[in-house]
Design an enzyme around this catalytic site. Sequence first.
Site, PDB file in Angstrom:
ATOM      1  N   GLU A  68      -9.985  -5.652 -32.883  1.00 20.04           N
ATOM      2  CA  GLU A  68     -10.206  -6.864 -32.084  1.00 20.04           C
ATOM      3  C   GLU A  68     -11.346  -7.642 -32.732  1.00 20.04           C
ATOM      4  O   GLU A  68     -12.459  -7.119 -32.843  1.00 20.04           O
ATOM      5  CB  GLU A  68     -10.574  -6.552 -30.625  1.00 20.04           C
ATOM      6  CG  GLU A  68      -9.420  -6.140 -29.741  1.00 20.04           C
ATOM      7  CD  GLU A  68      -9.805  -6.050 -28.266  1.00 20.04           C
ATOM      8  OE1 GLU A  68     -10.603  -6.903 -27.801  1.00 20.04           O
ATOM      9  OE2 GLU A  68      -9.312  -5.141 -27.591  1.00 20.04           O
ATOM     10  N   GLU A 100     -11.636   0.762 -25.895  1.00 15.41           N
ATOM     11  CA  GLU A 100     -13.001   0.481 -25.430  1.00 15.41           C
ATOM     12  C   GLU A 100     -13.433   1.434 -24.314  1.00 15.41           C
ATOM     13  O   GLU A 100     -13.900   1.014 -23.252  1.00 15.41           O
ATOM     14  CB  GLU A 100     -13.120  -0.973 -24.979  1.00 15.41           C
ATOM     15  CG  GLU A 100     -12.922  -1.962 -26.110  1.00 15.41           C
ATOM     16  CD  GLU A 100     -13.124  -3.423 -25.706  1.00 15.41           C
ATOM     17  OE1 GLU A 100     -13.366  -3.698 -24.512  1.00 15.41           O
ATOM     18  OE2 GLU A 100     -13.047  -4.292 -26.584  1.00 15.41           O
TER      19      GLU A 100
END
Length: 496
Positions: free
Chosen positions: A292, A173
Site C-alpha cells: 500500500e 495491518e
Amino acid sequence: MDPAKLTLDPAFEVGPVERRLFGSFVEHMGRCVYTGVFEPGHESADDDGLRRDVIELAREMGVTAVRYPGGNFVSNYEWEDGVGPASERPTRLDLAWRQIETNAFGLGEFMSWAGEVGVEPVMAVNLGTRGVREARDLLEYANYPGGTRWSDLRVKHGVREPYGIRVWCLGNEMDGPWQIGGKTAEEYGRLALETAKAMRRVDPDIELVACGSSNPRMPTFGSWEATVLEHCYHEVDYISTHAYYDAVAGDRASYLASAVEMERQIEDVIATADHVAAKLGSRKRLKVSFDEWNVWSQSLFGGESGLDWAHAPRIIEEEYDVAAAAVVGSLLITLLNHADRVGLACQAQLANVIAPIRTEPGGPAWRQTIFHPFALTAANARGRVLRAQVTAPSMPTEKYGEVPVLAAAATLDEGELSVFAVNRGETSLPLAVDLRGLPRAGTISHVTVADADPAARNTEREPRRVEPRAVQGATIDGDRLNAVLPPLSFNVVKAS
C-alpha cells in the site's frame, strides 16, 4: 539553477526490473469496487458487470498485479459470502468503512476482472476475525483441482479449473488499533506461522506475505517486524510495509521530498528482516512487499467512525494535481532503485479512492495526473535497474533537511536506456547524464508530465488538462546525454 548530474555504468546495477513493482490495489472501500471496476447496467459494462472503460485504462496504465479484497476490509470479511450465485449472497455490515456490503462482487468477479485486465491476483486472507481454518479453506477453494469439499464447491459455482493464485497476504495491518481483530506482535507472529504452515500443506508453491507494521509512525514499527519474523521467517517470502504521503500535513518541500521517507522505510524494514535472518542463522533473504502506497491527504480524513452507513459512498476521492504526479513519480523511482529487495508494490487504490482512475456512476472514466508517471514507468522500465549516482543542487525541507532537487533511476534493456527523473524544484533543471561504458545512442526522446500551473488537475469536465508531452532539445554529446527538466515535473528520457 545549477545543473544536475547523473552517472551510470553498466557494471553497476541494482538488479532486474521486477514486474510486480507495478501493482495496484482493489478494496471494498468507497467506490473502488461498486461504480468503479464493477457497475452492471453501465453502458460500457460487460455481461459480468465489469466496466470495460476501467479495464482499458488499467491495461493502459500497465498494472501487473492487484491486491484484493483489502485492506482493512478483509479483517471482517467472510470470503464465502462472495462466491456462488449473486442472488443468494448475504448483505453484511462492513465494520472497516461502515458500509453496506451486498457481496455482489466477490472472488469470482474479481478473478474474471483480473483475467480481463491481464493482472496477477494477490489475495489477502482474514486473520482478524478468522484464522487458520478459513484461510486454508479459501486456498483449497481457489487452487485445489477438485474432489474435495471446497474445490468441488468452486466447480459447482461454474469454475472447473483452479484459479492458481500464487501470492497470499496473511492479514492486513494487524498492529493497527483500527483493525478489526488486531493482534500483538506475539499473537500475530504465531498466527501467521500456523496459517502459513497449513496453507503450504494445501499448496506448497504459493508465496506468502507476512504483515509488517502498519506504517513507520507506529510505535510498534521495527520491533513488530522483528518479533513477527522470529516466529514465521522460515515460512514466508515477503514482509509487508505501507505508507501514505500527505500533501497538507507539513511544509510543501517535505511533501515533494516524500521519497526520502519511503527510502528510509524500505531500508529499515530490510535491515530488520536481515537482522532476524542473522539471529536465526538463515541464508534466506526476504523481500519487501510495499503493498500500500500513494499520496493521500490523510490528515483531512476524520476516520471511519464519522462515516454514515451507506453502500459505496464517496469517500477519499482526491483530485490530484501536477505536484502529486511528481511525488508519485519519485516514489516509483525509489521502488526501482530498491528492485533487488522490493519484490511487490501496490499503489492504493485503482479506482476512485485515492486513485489514478476516476469514474462517475453511469458516466465517464478518466485518468488523474498520477496515472501518467505510473503508466510511463510501467511501459519503459525494462531489463536491469542501474545504480544511479546523483549529484544535484539541494533544497531545504523541514522533515529531511537538505534534499537533492533531482530524483532519478535508470534501466537498461538490450541497449535501450530509460532515465526516469523528477525535478522537485520550482525552476527548470539542466540534467547531464554520464553514459560511460553504455552503448552509443543514436536516437533520443524526452517525455514529461508537467504544467505551468502546478495545481493543474484532470477532472470530469477537463479530463485531459494534464497529459504527457514530448519535450524537444535533448541531445547526445559523446558520452553525455543532456536534457532540461521542466519545473516540478516527472520525466522519461530514452536513448537507444
